[in-house]
Design a protein around this motif. Structure first.
Motif, PDB file in Angstrom:
ATOM      1  N   THR B  83       0.856  -1.185   0.000  1.00 24.95           N
ATOM      2  CA  THR B  83       0.000   0.000   0.000  1.00 24.95           C
ATOM      3  C   THR B  83       0.891   1.234   0.000  1.00 24.95           C
ATOM      4  OG1 THR B  83      -0.127   0.320   2.395  1.00 24.95           O
ATOM      5  CG2 THR B  83      -1.704  -1.207   1.404  1.00 24.95           C
ATOM      6  N   PHE B  84       0.317   2.349  -0.444  1.00 30.06           N
ATOM      7  CA  PHE B  84       1.098   3.564  -0.618  1.00 30.06           C
ATOM      8  C   PHE B  84       0.844   4.553   0.512  1.00 30.06           C
ATOM      9  CE2 PHE B  84       1.016   1.758  -4.770  1.00 30.06           C
ATOM     10  CZ  PHE B  84       2.165   2.177  -5.395  1.00 30.06           C
ATOM     11  N   GLN B  85       1.839   5.396   0.733  1.00 30.88           N
ATOM     12  CA  GLN B  85       1.715   6.456   1.737  1.00 30.88           C
ATOM     13  C   GLN B  85       0.610   7.427   1.324  1.00 30.88           C
ATOM     14  OE1 GLN B  85       5.456   8.345   2.316  1.00 30.88           O
ATOM     15  NE2 GLN B  85       4.656   9.925   3.656  1.00 30.88           N
ATOM     16  N   ILE B  86       0.686   7.850   0.053  1.00 26.85           N
ATOM     17  CA  ILE B  86      -0.382   8.685  -0.484  1.00 26.85           C
ATOM     18  C   ILE B  86      -1.276   7.763  -1.303  1.00 26.85           C
ATOM     19  CG2 ILE B  86      -0.905  10.584  -2.050  1.00 26.85           C
ATOM     20  CD1 ILE B  86       2.100  11.472  -1.266  1.00 26.85           C
ATOM     21  N   THR B  87      -2.567   7.807  -1.012  1.00 25.18           N
ATOM     22  CA  THR B  87      -3.482   6.868  -1.638  1.00 25.18           C
ATOM     23  C   THR B  87      -3.426   6.954  -3.157  1.00 25.18           C
ATOM     24  OG1 THR B  87      -4.910   7.275   0.207  1.00 25.18           O
ATOM     25  CG2 THR B  87      -5.846   6.068  -1.628  1.00 25.18           C
ATOM     26  N   THR B  88      -3.200   5.816  -3.804  1.00 27.38           N
ATOM     27  CA  THR B  88      -3.252   5.789  -5.261  1.00 27.38           C
ATOM     28  C   THR B  88      -4.134   4.629  -5.674  1.00 27.38           C
ATOM     29  OG1 THR B  88      -1.324   4.382  -5.331  1.00 27.38           O
ATOM     30  CG2 THR B  88      -0.946   6.707  -5.644  1.00 27.38           C
ATOM     31  N   VAL B  89      -5.354   4.950  -6.028  1.00 27.10           N
ATOM     32  CA  VAL B  89      -6.228   3.926  -6.581  1.00 27.10           C
ATOM     33  C   VAL B  89      -6.589   4.392  -7.976  1.00 27.10           C
ATOM     34  CG1 VAL B  89      -7.108   3.249  -4.339  1.00 27.10           C
ATOM     35  CG2 VAL B  89      -8.266   5.024  -5.621  1.00 27.10           C
ATOM     36  N   LEU B  90      -7.426   3.629  -8.676  1.00 23.73           N
ATOM     37  CA  LEU B  90      -7.850   4.035 -10.015  1.00 23.73           C
ATOM     38  C   LEU B  90      -9.133   4.835  -9.872  1.00 23.73           C
ATOM     39  CD1 LEU B  90      -7.201   0.561 -11.620  1.00 23.73           C
ATOM     40  CD2 LEU B  90      -5.716   2.562 -11.726  1.00 23.73           C
ATOM     41  N   LEU B 152     -10.765   5.302   1.220  1.00 26.29           N
ATOM     42  CA  LEU B 152      -9.707   5.058   0.235  1.00 26.29           C
ATOM     43  C   LEU B 152      -8.553   4.273   0.853  1.00 26.29           C
ATOM     44  CD1 LEU B 152      -9.567   8.428  -1.737  1.00 26.29           C
ATOM     45  CD2 LEU B 152     -10.243   6.185  -2.604  1.00 26.29           C
ATOM     46  N   ARG B 153      -8.236   4.583   2.122  1.00 23.61           N
ATOM     47  CA  ARG B 153      -7.164   3.832   2.792  1.00 23.61           C
ATOM     48  C   ARG B 153      -7.544   2.356   2.879  1.00 23.61           C
ATOM     49  NH1 ARG B 153      -2.697   6.805   2.754  1.00 23.61           N
ATOM     50  NH2 ARG B 153      -1.834   5.076   3.939  1.00 23.61           N
ATOM     51  N   LEU B 154      -8.807   2.105   3.159  1.00 26.26           N
ATOM     52  CA  LEU B 154      -9.263   0.713   3.244  1.00 26.26           C
ATOM     53  C   LEU B 154      -9.245   0.051   1.872  1.00 26.26           C
ATOM     54  CD1 LEU B 154     -12.252   1.136   5.727  1.00 26.26           C
ATOM     55  CD2 LEU B 154     -10.020   0.105   6.200  1.00 26.26           C
ATOM     56  N   ASP B 171       2.959   1.373   3.739  1.00 25.24           N
ATOM     57  CA  ASP B 171       3.649   2.649   3.907  1.00 25.24           C
ATOM     58  C   ASP B 171       2.699   3.637   4.586  1.00 25.24           C
ATOM     59  OD1 ASP B 171       5.437   4.663   3.831  1.00 25.24           O
ATOM     60  OD2 ASP B 171       5.673   4.736   1.657  1.00 25.24           O
ATOM     61  N   GLU B 172       2.899   3.840   5.882  1.00 28.04           N
ATOM     62  CA  GLU B 172       2.077   4.740   6.700  1.00 28.04           C
ATOM     63  C   GLU B 172       0.585   4.502   6.527  1.00 28.04           C
ATOM     64  OE1 GLU B 172       3.210   8.742   7.061  1.00 28.04           O
ATOM     65  OE2 GLU B 172       5.339   8.344   6.825  1.00 28.04           O
ATOM     66  N   PRO B 173       0.111   3.318   6.883  1.00 29.01           N
ATOM     67  CA  PRO B 173      -1.310   3.001   6.704  1.00 29.01           C
ATOM     68  C   PRO B 173      -2.232   3.905   7.523  1.00 29.01           C
ATOM     69  CG  PRO B 173      -0.221   1.331   8.037  1.00 29.01           C
ATOM     70  CD  PRO B 173       0.854   2.197   7.485  1.00 29.01           C
ATOM     71  N   MET B 174      -1.718   4.464   8.635  1.00 27.38           N
ATOM     72  CA  MET B 174      -2.589   5.247   9.515  1.00 27.38           C
ATOM     73  C   MET B 174      -2.693   6.712   9.083  1.00 27.38           C
ATOM     74  SD  MET B 174      -3.159   2.774  11.652  1.00 27.38           S
ATOM     75  CE  MET B 174      -3.876   3.515  13.098  1.00 27.38           C
ATOM     76  N   ALA B 175      -1.879   7.108   8.084  1.00 30.96           N
ATOM     77  CA  ALA B 175      -1.787   8.526   7.746  1.00 30.96           C
ATOM     78  C   ALA B 175      -3.146   9.139   7.433  1.00 30.96           C
ATOM     79  CB  ALA B 175      -0.848   8.713   6.559  1.00 30.96           C
ATOM     80  N   GLY B 176      -3.464  10.221   8.109  1.00 32.98           N
ATOM     81  CA  GLY B 176      -4.662  10.984   7.804  1.00 32.98           C
ATOM     82  C   GLY B 176      -5.961  10.372   8.289  1.00 32.98           C
ATOM     83  N   LEU B 177      -5.881   9.292   9.076  1.00 31.89           N
ATOM     84  CA  LEU B 177      -7.123   8.666   9.547  1.00 31.89           C
ATOM     85  C   LEU B 177      -7.579   9.325  10.841  1.00 31.89           C
ATOM     86  CD1 LEU B 177      -6.664   4.835   8.958  1.00 31.89           C
ATOM     87  CD2 LEU B 177      -7.833   6.528   7.567  1.00 31.89           C
ATOM     88  N   GLY B 178      -8.890   9.418  11.005  1.00 30.61           N
ATOM     89  CA  GLY B 178      -9.452   9.904  12.260  1.00 30.61           C
ATOM     90  C   GLY B 178      -9.265   8.846  13.351  1.00 30.61           C
ATOM     91  N   ARG B 179      -9.620   9.218  14.577  1.00 30.18           N
ATOM     92  CA  ARG B 179      -9.350   8.337  15.703  1.00 30.18           C
ATOM     93  C   ARG B 179     -10.088   7.001  15.560  1.00 30.18           C
ATOM     94  NH1 ARG B 179      -6.399   8.184  19.659  1.00 30.18           N
ATOM     95  NH2 ARG B 179      -6.964   6.714  21.297  1.00 30.18           N
ATOM     96  N   ALA B 180     -11.370   7.084  15.305  1.00 23.97           N
ATOM     97  CA  ALA B 180     -12.174   5.858  15.219  1.00 23.97           C
ATOM     98  C   ALA B 180     -11.719   4.993  14.052  1.00 23.97           C
ATOM     99  CB  ALA B 180     -13.653   6.220  15.062  1.00 23.97           C
TER     100      ALA B 180
END
Lengths: 308, 248, 316
Positions: B83-90, B152-154, B171-180
């Motif tokens: 997985t990427f640090q910055i989300t890259t999907v299609l 998107l992270r999921l 690569d930084e899976p938690m980046a930018g996620l809220g607490r819950a």
């Protein structure tokens, strides 16, 4: 092949290279700084040639015509930028291709309507008309010398401007990251306009100095545009230094290749085979060079990152 | 045998050394965390492992198989998920299509020109099941461009899982996620950990202490400390180099 | 909305099928010729759309493959090969080979570089064709014998040729439709949207792009073969970059990823050229600015009227 012939061809190649450089300089900057693919850049070259023809008819003086042409080419470039290109910088390459393709079609046809489909020519100015004795057996036209010198002078001015002035610094920065430049509070729109205008003027200048050497005809910018693309691919997009080296390389290889390919081939193969393949191979040489460069240095000889 | 074994990896750009003699060994069913200050070379190391960046020397073995000379896509084929640090999907593909096309790479040839891929039931069912694993099945038919950041992270994770990886790079899976969202993702990764060994770059210390079996501290391209989370927490070198700084 | 575009295609092909029966009522061989011309343009445009619309590869040298196909056919005919199936095999092999060589090099790059390199290769092809002195050089070559189907001249003119071209157009339409929905097409679109991501999904992007490039080139080559059969003439002008530009115009006018659009775009261009050209000799003075205005103000062009779901780049 005699040494004299070889020297003359080298000079011709150099001179062709200078023309290519003048066109490539603007194209590579417009690409590098604005990410804009301008197919209509070659048309500016044609415009320059027709302008000098028209002004020579009007004023009777080549020198006056040159300056009038440069001014008109600049204004013409700025108008095109203002009315059309400005609105395309953020568009896809496909849109840019389509719109500039439309401009080519229009201007080529316009040239045909205004000046007729036949080829025209302009006489070089009197004081550049003769030829000079270089060695005992070698004479070379003064005018062609003058074009080489003019090209070198423009290259020097461009190099100085880009390396040492504020606007040059902005152009270099813009070639690497346009967002950064606008983040610095620079009026990016004006920077684009200047780069575009100067690029158009340089291509026009190339057309002006080419007018006494080559035939002036509608569509004359199209083929040279493609060779210019080859030049900036070889040199590296956005790189003036790369464009300079690549333009000379392409100019020399193309000129020498056309004269010697058949001869060299006939030492290896039968004359009839060489005669058939020679011309085809000669016109393909610069593309083969481009392919080779791509294989070994996909970003060109001198990529724009860091160095202008 | 280790699941992923990195041996003496080196990489420099001119005078700048970004990886210096890095060795990490991750056993089956283990989660290894890579921490370090910004610019320590964590993302570079991830690139070296995934294949975007070729190392100057050293070996990378996955399940004993040398992968360091493979291209990015070959490594994925060999079982390396990422997985990427910055989300890259299609962006123009739906969540389901994003997942299905990732699954497609691992189920039969993609050189098929004549069947409607969108109607391949087996692929779609597997993709939907994968979305279910990350809890995104209710958003299956939404184009990725319309998903929220957390979703998107999921999806990113679902895409990696759909490739049936043997090993996962995060690569930084938690980046930018809220607490819950973060709590949910940690629980999800914890449930995967036993069956899927992973290496993750992360800043979130809570997540690391919950998930990681072992930790490496990377500073200026070198590993300065390695061990269990508690060992690393107690290590003075690691504290000075990173933990102290992070606590500022 | 897939269905609507299928219905539209059915109407389109239905009309084309009826034309040879309707047009003689107006007594016009000329119109049939125009329709054949537009259909040939459409075949090449649909193949280019596979590259641009689905693959995101903007090639500005696609007409070169039409030229290569036409010359492969013409040279075959000049050397006494008249069996159209054999000529087809030759055409496919030659265009495929040229595409393999140029494609492997051009696909080392992407974006603007790809565009310029395909342009350069196209120009190289053009110069090569002009140097074929034995086959007419610059001036081109008039063909005195044409291809036959098992010795019959049914595919040489009239309705035989018309239905052959129409059949090829349909086969192209259907083939590209299938490809666009297939696993392969899906990978191609993924690579267009985000090549790095596609790579990390396990796809060797360049390989898929090269295959698409080969397919597109071979289809364009077939349109070249049929062009020879229709025009009874080949010239290097077929391969100029202006022709490649025309193909891009057709694709963009029709809407990216839209096969129906490509057909409409092709008819639009041919009609503009013929109709406008018959009223105003300098029709390009109008055509050029129309293109510019279309890009500036009516983004999407006539495509807007016929956008189908997959035209927007969504997975079909």
């Amino acid at each position: 092949m005699s040494t004299t012939l070889f020297l003359i061809l080298c000079l011709n190649g150099l001179q062709y290279g200078m023309l290519l450089f003048l066109i490539a300089a603007g194209l590579t900057l417009v690409f590098g700084v604005m990410g804009f693919i301008n197919l209509a850049h070659g048309v500016q070259y044609m415009v320059g040639a027709y302008l000098v023809y028209a002004y020579v008819q009007l004023t009777g003086s080549f020198i006056v015509a040159v300056f009038l042409s440069l001014g008109t080419a600049l204004i013409f470039g700025l108008l095109l930028e203002f009315f059309v290109f400005r609105h395309l910088y953020t568009r896809s390459h496909l849109d840019q291709v389509l719109a500039t393709f439309g401009i080519i079609i229009f201007l080529n046809e316009l040239a045909k309507v205004v000046f007729g489909p036949a080829t025209l020519s302009v006489a070089p100015p009197e004081f550049l008309a003769g030829s000079i004795q270089l060695t005992e057996t070698l004479r070379y036209p003064v005018y062609r010398f003058a074009t080489i010198i003019a090209g070198l002078a423009v290259a020097a001015v461009l190099y100085f401007t880009i390396s040492y002035t504020r606007i040059g610094m902005l152009i270099r920065a813009g070639a690497t990251s346009a967002e950064m430049v606008s983040a610095l509070g620079v009026n990016i729109q004006r920077l684009f306009m200047i780069v575009f205008g100067v690029g158009a003027m340089l291509a026009g200048f190339a057309g002006v100095i080419a007018a006494p050497i080559f035939a002036i005809e509608p569509g004359m910018g199209d083929n040279i545009l493609i060779v210019t693309f080859v030049v900036i691919i070889i040199g590296g997009i956005g790189s003036i230094g790369g464009a300079f080296i690549a333009a000379l390389l392409v100019g020399l290889i193309d000129t020498l290749g056309r004269s010697f390919a058949t001869e060299i081939l006939s030492t290896l193969f039968s004359p009839s085979f060489a005669n058939q393949i020679g011309p085809a191979l000669a016109s393909m040489l610069i593309y083969i060079l481009m392919a080779a460069i791509l294989v070994f240095r996909p970003k060109g000889l001198l990529p724009a990152k860091g160095v202008a | 045998m280790s699941s992923l074994e990195i041996r003496n990896l080196n990489k420099s750009f001119g005078a700048l050394t970004v990886s210096r003699d890095i060795s990490i060994s991750i056993g089956t069913g283990q989660c290894h965390a890579l921490i370090g200050p910004n610019g320590a070379g964590k993302t570079t190391l991830i690139h070296q492992i995934s294949g975007g960046l070729r190392s100057d020397s050293g070996n990378i073995l996955m399940d004993g198989q040398e992968i360091s000379h493979m291209s990015v896509s070959r490594r994925v084929q060999a079982g390396l998920g990422r997985t990427f640090q910055i989300t890259t999907v299609l962006p123009s593909f739906t969540a389901l299509e994003n997942t299905a096309i990732a699954a497609q790479a691992k189920s039969g040839s993609s050189l098929r020109f004549f069947r409607n891929a969108a109607r391949e039931t087996a692929l779609n069912e597997f993709a939907l099941a994968t979305l279910q694993r990350v809890g995104l099945e209710h958003r299956a038919n939404i184009p990725a461009m319309d998903l929220s950041h957390g979703e998107l992270r999921l999806l990113e994770l679902a895409i990696a899982l759909a490739g049936k990886p043997k090993f996962l790079l995060l690569d930084e899976p938690m980046a930018g996620l809220g607490r819950a969202e973060g709590v949910a993702l940690v629980a999800l990764l914890a449930s995967l950990r036993g069956s899927l060994p992973m290496l993750m770059v992360e800043h979130d210390m809570d997540a690391i202490f919950q998930l990681a079996d072992t930790v490496s501290v990377l500073v200026d391209g070198s590993i300065v400390a390695q061990g269990t989370p508690d060992e690393v927490r107690a290590d003075p070198v690691a504290r000075a180099a990173y933990l102290g700084e992070a606590g500022k | 909305m897939m269905d609507r575009s299928l219905v539209f295609a059915a109407i389109l092909f239905g009309l084309l099928l009826l034309m040879p029966f309707l047009l003689p009522l107006f007594g016009s061989e000329y119109l049939i010729g125009l329709i054949i011309k537009a259909m040939l343009l459409a075949i090449a445009a649909i193949s280019l759309d596979l590259l641009i619309g689905h693959g995101g590869m903007v090639s500005l040298g696609h007409a070169a493959f039409v030229g290569v196909g036409a010359y492969a056919t013409a040279i075959g005919l000049e050397n006494g090969i008249e069996n159209i199936l054999l000529l087809l095999v030759i055409t496919l092999a030659v265009t495929g080979f040229v595409a393999l060589v140029t494609g492997s090099l051009a696909l080392r790059t992407s974006g603007v570089y790809f565009l310029m390199i395909t342009l350069a290769f196209g120009q190289m092809t053009y110069f090569t064709l002009t140097s074929l002195a034995a086959y007419g050089g610059d001036d081109g070559l008039t063909l005195w014998s044409l291809a036959t189907l098992f010795g019959s001249d049914i595919v040489q003119s009239g309705s035989g040729l018309y239905f052959l071209v129409l059949g090829t157009l349909f086969a192209t339409w259907w083939g590209v439709f299938q490809i666009s929905r297939s696993r392969f097409g899906r990978v191609l679109r993924a690579a267009r949207d985000n090549p790095e991501r596609a790579e990390v999904m396990g796809y060797a992007v360049t390989r898929y792009r090269l295959i698409a490039y080969l397919i597109a080139a071979m289809i364009a080559g077939v349109s070249g073969l049929l062009l020879v059969q229709h025009a009874e003439f080949v010239s290097p002008a077929l391969a100029t970059w202006q022709r490649s530009g025309d193909l891009i115009v057709v694709v963009v006018l029709g809407g990216l990823g839209s096969r129906n659009g490509a057909i409409l775009g092709a008819f639009f261009i041919v009609i503009i050229e013929e109709v406008l050209g018959s009223f105003v000799h300098e029709w390009r003075l109008i055509y050029g600015p129309v293109l510019v205005l279309m890009v500036l103000f009516a983004k999407g062009g006539i495509a807007d009227l016929f956008v189908s779901k997959d035209a927007k780049g969504r997975a079909a």
